[in-house]
Write a protein that holds these residues in place. Structure first.
Motif, mmCIF file in Angstrom:
data_model
loop_
_atom_site.group_PDB
_atom_site.id
_atom_site.type_symbol
_atom_site.label_atom_id
_atom_site.label_comp_id
_atom_site.label_asym_id
_atom_site.label_seq_id
_atom_site.Cartn_x
_atom_site.Cartn_y
_atom_site.Cartn_z
ATOM 1 N N THR A 97 0.864 -1.114 -0.050
ATOM 2 C CA THR A 97 -0.046 -0.024 -0.014
ATOM 3 C C THR A 97 0.975 1.425 0.088
ATOM 4 O OG1 THR A 97 -0.194 0.043 2.513
ATOM 5 C CG2 THR A 97 -1.707 -1.311 1.217
ATOM 6 N N GLU A 98 0.285 2.426 -0.465
ATOM 7 C CA GLU A 98 1.097 3.524 -0.545
ATOM 8 C C GLU A 98 0.943 4.767 0.095
ATOM 9 O OE1 GLU A 98 1.809 3.111 -5.497
ATOM 10 O OE2 GLU A 98 -0.586 3.668 -4.487
ATOM 11 N N LYS B 8 4.028 6.887 -3.403
ATOM 12 C CA LYS B 8 2.890 6.332 -4.527
ATOM 13 C C LYS B 8 3.949 6.436 -5.776
ATOM 14 C CE LYS B 8 -1.332 7.361 -6.807
ATOM 15 N NZ LYS B 8 -2.134 6.054 -6.702
ATOM 16 N N GLN C 131 1.224 1.175 -10.665
ATOM 17 C CA GLN C 131 -0.321 0.747 -10.177
ATOM 18 C C GLN C 131 -0.766 -0.589 -10.789
ATOM 19 O OE1 GLN C 131 -2.713 2.417 -7.947
ATOM 20 N NE2 GLN C 131 -2.838 0.328 -8.023
ATOM 21 N N ASN D 194 0.285 -4.313 -6.054
ATOM 22 C CA ASN D 194 0.094 -2.746 -5.611
ATOM 23 C C ASN D 194 -1.398 -2.701 -5.367
ATOM 24 O OD1 ASN D 194 -0.442 -0.205 -5.333
ATOM 25 N ND2 ASN D 194 0.852 0.679 -6.894
ATOM 26 N N GLY E 37 -2.617 -0.049 -3.781
ATOM 27 C CA GLY E 37 -3.049 1.294 -3.837
ATOM 28 C C GLY E 37 -2.979 2.012 -2.694
ATOM 29 N N SER F 197 -7.579 3.476 -0.605
ATOM 30 C CA SER F 197 -8.309 2.700 -1.503
ATOM 31 C C SER F 197 -9.003 1.518 -0.600
ATOM 32 C CB SER F 197 -7.770 1.729 -2.618
ATOM 33 O OG SER F 197 -6.880 0.638 -2.047
ATOM 34 N N ARG G 217 -8.142 -6.252 -4.923
ATOM 35 C CA ARG G 217 -7.540 -5.332 -5.581
ATOM 36 C C ARG G 217 -8.272 -5.373 -7.125
ATOM 37 N NH1 ARG G 217 -3.746 -5.624 -9.938
ATOM 38 N NH2 ARG G 217 -2.490 -3.743 -10.074
ATOM 39 N N TRP H 229 -11.092 -3.229 -6.667
ATOM 40 C CA TRP H 229 -11.180 -1.815 -6.412
ATOM 41 C C TRP H 229 -10.669 -1.074 -7.664
ATOM 42 C CZ3 TRP H 229 -11.555 2.354 -4.223
ATOM 43 C CH2 TRP H 229 -10.805 3.384 -4.474
ATOM 44 N N LEU H 230 -9.846 -1.862 -8.769
ATOM 45 C CA LEU H 230 -9.405 -1.086 -9.819
ATOM 46 C C LEU H 230 -10.774 -0.921 -10.693
ATOM 47 C CD1 LEU H 230 -6.046 -2.714 -10.590
ATOM 48 C CD2 LEU H 230 -6.505 -0.359 -9.727
ATOM 49 N N LYS I 64 -4.109 10.418 -5.196
ATOM 50 C CA LYS I 64 -3.745 9.325 -4.357
ATOM 51 C C LYS I 64 -4.966 8.125 -4.567
ATOM 52 C CE LYS I 64 -2.125 7.748 0.096
ATOM 53 N NZ LYS I 64 -2.404 7.949 1.494
ATOM 54 N N GLN J 30 -3.611 6.317 -11.650
ATOM 55 C CA GLN J 30 -3.006 5.093 -11.837
ATOM 56 C C GLN J 30 -1.408 5.207 -12.452
ATOM 57 O OE1 GLN J 30 -5.698 1.876 -13.099
ATOM 58 N NE2 GLN J 30 -7.371 3.302 -12.430
#
Length: 618
Positions: A265-266, A271, A276, A281, A283, A290, A372, A375-376, A424, A428
């Motif tokens: 995570t970032e 970041k 991405q 990753n 997020g 995220s 993940r 989320w994307l 943030k 991406q």
């Protein structure tokens, strides 16, 4: 007896700076930003004029004029960040207001652990003409000047009251600026009469010197303890901070996460250490995080911070991690490594990642890859949603439009307002495609920062996101960028006020007040023509009535040798995480305990509930 050369103190300073190199063979300080006034024009100004024309140094040492001391320092800081601390810039000011204008920039560099050399003009060391123009007098301490304001916000401060003091002060300054742990701004408060005084300097003082940034290895005991904690964990998660990028440890983080299948995570500063698209990753972490990242962190039995200060936006004000989760902090500085009661591993990130990975051997975690992907997919839906007829686009829709035309060379940059959290959360990037000043989150950093970033990375496209509020704070370096032919693209989102703080005000139980222009005590609502304003400074400026125009103008900007400013009106009511289930987290913003209407009582009750979840640690 050693050979000497007779120079003024200012001439000696410039000559010495021109001989300081980094490990890549470049000058560590390639030039200086200057606004002259009494206090630096006669002494240092004369020396810089000679250096720029090939005298004093073996190669010309350039001086660039800024429009404001704070913003020219912002450009210098962005340059250092863009060069991952391998190079820095100097700035010089007159005494008085010129110097104190630099205090905010010094604080910004200090918080972000970035090198900056401030050469601030000061009063007369001999005190003969006291009080000089712009001198701040302390009635009880004759040694104090306005430049003492720098002391809390620099890593090293020195007042130069004799020429020969430079023999020790200058190496100390560069030692701080190249120290991987204590890196930060330096202020040399240079008394104006001393700048002009001559001295017989040892010629050896001006010999070229290479400054190497060391890589401290882990303590064996700490390494064993951290490796053991990871090996015994079932659900470890990494928080990647800016220290990974400053260390140049991107490839090592990639290998570590891939080999051991540990989600990354970032933070804002970390970041784009991983693109991405990297499968590990997950997020952004924390308040502007995220759903995938925050779910992983909330479920983690071990959180591994790497090169992060673990600031409140990252930890959700210490309420994001489970109470029984263990915390490891791998950091170059013991101060950061010990935060929140973490098990410390004090070392360079690159060296530490390799060492820990070797200890872990075949260890692999089992991350929730589906979260993940979900989320994307949700981000794509939000950012690509069509704008309703007659409505203004949201920040998410603007980001989506810019993302569509971004390339592998694009860097999204910002500092304050709504856009940092939105970027943030939603942007991406490719590897290295993100630059955010969020340690100090200084409004007015963006325009000057974009210029400094482009100087640091001329082969990359710089996309500067700035809100109307931050643009109004500081925009004059746009003229500097035009004059110097430094191209970058500004996406100026106009929501007619301070939309981010307005939303925070309302969420905290307050009434909309003094943030949006319509909620201010005004005789008339402003009609600010940002296009005309930017054009008056020489930039190519245009208003985008829709997202299609925004996309086409970004593409067209790539052909110009000057900055392009694209203004687009946006809605002020929609936050970046709205509609994204699981995104974001509570942030500790104190709510009044008494004295308000129902909305304030409800906000305070919510505050107490969330504050009770915070981890109690040092």
């Amino acid at each position: 007896m050693s050979n000497t050369i007779r120079l003024t103190a200012a001439q000696a300073m410039v000559r010495w700076l021109g001989a300081q190199m980094n490990a890549e063979g470049d000058r560590f300080i390639p030039g200086i930003w200057a606004i002259f006034g009494h206090g630096n024009v006669a002494g240092l100004g004369e020396a810089l004029h000679r250096a720029q024309h090939g005298d004093l140094c073996n190669q010309p040492f350039p001086t660039w004029r800024g429009q404001n001391e704070q913003t020219m320092a912002h450009a210098a800081i962005a340059f250092a960040k863009g060069r991952a601390r391998r190079q820095a810039m100097a700035v010089t000011s007159s005494i008085g207001p010129g110097a104190t204008n630099l205090v905010t920039a010094a604080a910004l560099a200090h918080v972000n652990r970035l090198p900056l050399l401030i050469i601030a003009g000061d009063v007369f060391a001999n005190r003969r003409p006291d009080p000089v123009l712009q001198q701040v007098e302390d009635f009880d301490d004759g040694t104090v000047s306005a430049n003492d304001c720098f002391r809390p916000v620099v890593r090293y401060f020195d007042r130069i009251t004799r020429p020969e003091q430079l023999l020790t002060a200058l190496p100390r300054a560069l030692r701080v600026m190249t120290d991987p742990a204590n890196c930060g701004p330096v202020c040399l408060s240079f008394c104006q009469d001393v700048q002009a005084e001559a001295y017989d300097w040892p010629e050896a003082f001006f010999e070229a010197r290479v400054w190497h940034i060391r890589r401290p290895a882990p303590d064996p005991r700490e390494l064993e303890e951290v490796a053991g904690l990871i090996e015994s964990s079932k659900r470890p998660v990494v928080i990647c901070g800016g220290g990974v990028i400053y260390s140049g440890a991107e490839a090592e983080l990639d290998a570590f996460a891939t080999r051991h299948q540990i989600p990354v995570t970032e933070t804002q500063a970390g970041k784009s250490a991983l693109a991405q698209s990297h499968p590990m990753n997950f997020g952004a972490a924390g308040v502007d995080g995220s759903a995938a990242a925050n779910a992983a962190l909330a479920a983690a039995d071990l959180v591994i911070g790497i090169g992060t200060r673990l600031q409140d936006f990252t930890t959700g004000s210490r309420a994001l991690f489970a109470q029984d989760a263990k915390l490891v902090s791998i950091n170059i500085h013991g101060y950061d490594a010990a935060k929140h009661g973490a098990v410390s591993l004090v070392a360079d990130a690159q060296v530490a990642l390799d060492a820990v990975s070797e200890k872990l051997g075949s260890y692999r975690a089992s991350p929730d890859i589906q979260s993940r992907a979900a989320w994307l997919a949700a981000v794509e839906v939000k950012c690509q949603a069509p704008v309703a007829t007659g409505a203004l686009p949201s920040d998410a829709q603007v980001i989506g439009a810019v993302q569509e035309v971004a390339t592998e060379t694009s860097i999204a940059m910002c500092a304050a307002g709504t856009m940092p959290g939105a970027l943030k959360l939603l942007w991406q990037p490719s590897a290295g495609g993100y630059h955010m000043e969020y340690g100090y989150s200084c409004m007015g950093y963006e325009i000057a920062g974009a210029m400094g970033l482009k100087l640091a990375q001329p082969a990359r496209e710089v996309l500067c996101f700035v809100g109307d509020g931050s643009y109004m704070m500081a925009n004059s370096e746009l003229a500097t960028a035009v004059m110097r032919r430094i191209p970058f693209t500004v996406i100026l989102t106009d929501n007619r006020g301070y939309g981010c703080i307005n939303r925070l005000q309302v969420v905290s139980g307050g009434a909309p007040f003094n943030n949006m222009y319509m909620d201010c005590l005004l005789e008339d609502q402003p009609q600010i023509d940002y296009v005309a304003h930017a054009a008056s400074m020489g930039a190519h400026a245009v208003k985008a009535p829709d997202l299609d125009t925004l996309r086409s103008e970004i593409i067209a900007a790539r052909t110009r040798p000057i900055p392009t400013v694209i203004v687009i009106e946006t809605t002020a009511t929609t936050g970046p995480g709205e509609g994204l289930q699981g995104a974001g987290h509570w942030w500790d913003v104190a709510v009044p305990q008494v004295g308000g209407p129902d909305r304030l009582r409800d906000a305070y009750a919510n505050y107490i509930t969330n504050a009770a979840r915070a981890r109690l640690s040092n």
